[in-house]
Design a protein around this motif. Structure first.
Motif, PDB file in Angstrom:
ATOM      1  N   SER B 151      40.604   3.524 135.815  1.00 35.52           N
ATOM      2  CA  SER B 151      39.605   2.903 134.963  1.00 35.52           C
ATOM      3  C   SER B 151      40.268   2.340 133.706  1.00 35.52           C
ATOM      4  O   SER B 151      39.988   1.213 133.287  1.00 35.52           O
ATOM      5  N   GLN B 153      43.401   1.504 133.416  1.00 33.67           N
ATOM      6  CA  GLN B 153      44.222   0.381 133.849  1.00 33.67           C
ATOM      7  C   GLN B 153      43.383  -0.888 133.957  1.00 33.67           C
ATOM      8  O   GLN B 153      43.767  -1.960 133.485  1.00 33.67           O
ATOM      9  N   ILE B 154      42.234  -0.755 134.552  1.00 35.86           N
ATOM     10  CA  ILE B 154      41.370  -1.922 134.740  1.00 35.86           C
ATOM     11  C   ILE B 154      40.947  -2.505 133.397  1.00 35.86           C
ATOM     12  O   ILE B 154      40.930  -3.720 133.213  1.00 35.86           O
ATOM     13  N   ASP B 155      40.629  -1.622 132.461  1.00 29.72           N
ATOM     14  CA  ASP B 155      40.237  -2.105 131.141  1.00 29.72           C
ATOM     15  C   ASP B 155      41.400  -2.802 130.442  1.00 29.72           C
ATOM     16  O   ASP B 155      41.201  -3.720 129.653  1.00 29.72           O
ATOM     17  N   VAL B 157      44.030  -4.444 131.827  1.00 30.89           N
ATOM     18  CA  VAL B 157      44.620  -5.627 132.448  1.00 30.89           C
ATOM     19  C   VAL B 157      43.694  -6.843 132.371  1.00 30.89           C
ATOM     20  O   VAL B 157      42.520  -6.756 132.693  1.00 30.89           O
ATOM     21  N   GLU B 158      44.274  -7.935 131.959  1.00 30.95           N
ATOM     22  CA  GLU B 158      43.582  -9.221 132.007  1.00 30.95           C
ATOM     23  C   GLU B 158      43.748  -9.822 133.382  1.00 30.95           C
ATOM     24  O   GLU B 158      44.842  -9.817 133.933  1.00 30.95           O
TER      25      GLU B 158
END
Lengths: 160, 160
Positions: B151, B153-155, B157-158
Motif C-alpha cells: 500500500s 509502495q503504491i502511494d 509511486v507515480e
DNA sequence: CGAATATAGATGATGTGACAACTAGTTCGG
DNA sequence: CCGAACTAGTTGTCACATCATCTATATTCG
C-alpha cells in the motif's frame, strides 16, 4: 473496544482488524490505479483487457463463449454484454459456431490484436513498479503463496 | 496456455505470474463472496455496508458528506448518489448543517441501525471463515504486513 | 461593500455488473 | 421421431461508478 464476552462470534482483534483492512485496501488501491492507467493510456477498461488477454492466449485467436466465461470466471450474461460493447469498438468479432447452432465464438480482431499488443508492455511495467518493486522477491513469493492458500480456503468453505 | 508468440510481450516469469494472478484472483473471489453473502442475508450491498459502518462508527451517529467521502475514499458524487438511494430505503437520513449552509450531514436512521447491527455479526463470521480460519495467525499477520508495505509502495509511486 | 473565486453538494449521461427471464438449438427417453 | 429437459447465449432491469456540469453558499480581497 475490549469485548471479551463469550459471544457466538468474536469480533476481530485490533491487530486482526488492521491486517484485514490493509488487505482490503491494497486491492482497492491497486485495481483503481491499474484501471486508470490502462484506461488513459490504452483506452481499455480492465474488463476489456482481461478479455483480450484471454482471447489472444489461445492460438486459434477465438474461443467459445462458455470457455471464455469459465476462463475469466465471469457470468455468461456479463460476458455477453461485454462482448457486445467490444464488438461495437471492433476489438473482437462474433463468429458462428459450425458444430453447435446455439454456440458462438469470440474472435480477436486485427484492431483488437494491435490494441492489446500496444497495451501489454505498459501494463507489465505498471505491475512491476507498483508491486514487484515494492517487495523483495521472497516477500512477493510469500504473498503469492498466501493468496493461493486463501483462494483454496475460499473455494473450500460454504457460506450459504 | 500456449506460447506460439513468446517475444512480442515481455511478461512476468512463470513464478511471478502465478503469484500475481493468485493475488488478483483472491481479491475478486473474496469480494464477490462477501458481497453475495451480505446481499442475500442482509439485503445490503457492500457499498451500503461500508456507509453504515462509517456512519455508526462516529458517536454522534452523523457525519458531514465531506468527511464521509474522505473516510471511505470515495468521490463525492458517488457518495451523493449512494446516499440518495439509501435515503429512499430509510437506511440513513439527510440533515441540514447549521454551521454551513452548503453542507449536510448523513445520519444513521433507526432502521439503518437495526439493519447494520443485524448484519455485522454474520459479516464477521464470514470474514473469519473465509480468511482467518484458512491461515495461521502468523500467516495472517504476514499478509497484513505485506499488504501495508504494498500500500505504501503504491502511494509512493507515480504512474502518470 | 461587492465581484471574483472557492467549496459543498446534487444531478444527468453513460458505461458496467448481477440477476432473472427469455429464445433458440440440442439431446435424450420413450 | 416426438416432446421434455437441457444447454448456449441474449436481453431487460436495476444497482453502481465516473465524469462533467450545475446550484447555492462562503470566503477573499480590492
Amino acid at each position: 473496544m475490549n469485548d471479551t464476552e463469550p459471544s457466538a462470534v468474536p469480533w476481530l482483534s485490533a491487530d486482526e482488524q488492521r491486517a484485514w483492512r490493509a488487505f482490503v485496501r491494497v486491492h482497492l488501491k491497486l485495481s483503481a490505479r491499474m484501471a486508470a492507467d490502462l484506461q488513459s493510456h490504452s483506452g481499455l477498461s480492465s474488463a476489456d483487457f482481461e478479455v483480450l488477454v484471454a482471447v489472444t492466449d489461445v492460438s486459434e485467436g477465438r474461443v467459445r463463449f462458455q470457455d471464455l466465461a469459465k476462463d475469466l470466471d465471469w457470468e455468461q450474461s456479463r460476458l455477453s454484454h461485454q462482448i457486445r460493447r467490444m464488438i461495437k469498438r471492433d476489438l473482437v468479432a462474433r463468429e458462428e459456431c459450425e458444430e453447435d447452432g446455439r454456440g458462438a465464438y469470440v474472435a480477436i480482431s486485427e484492431h483488437g490484436r494491435a490494441v492489446i499488443e500496444a497495451a501489454a508492455p505498459r501494463h507489465v511495467r505498471v505491475v512491476r513498479r507498483l508491486v514487484l518493486d515494492g517487495l523483495t522477491a521472497e516477500e512477493f513469493a510469500e504473498l503469492g503463496r498466501l493468496s493461493a492458500k486463501l483462494s483454496d480456503q475460499i473455494d473450500r468453505v460454504e457460506t450459504a
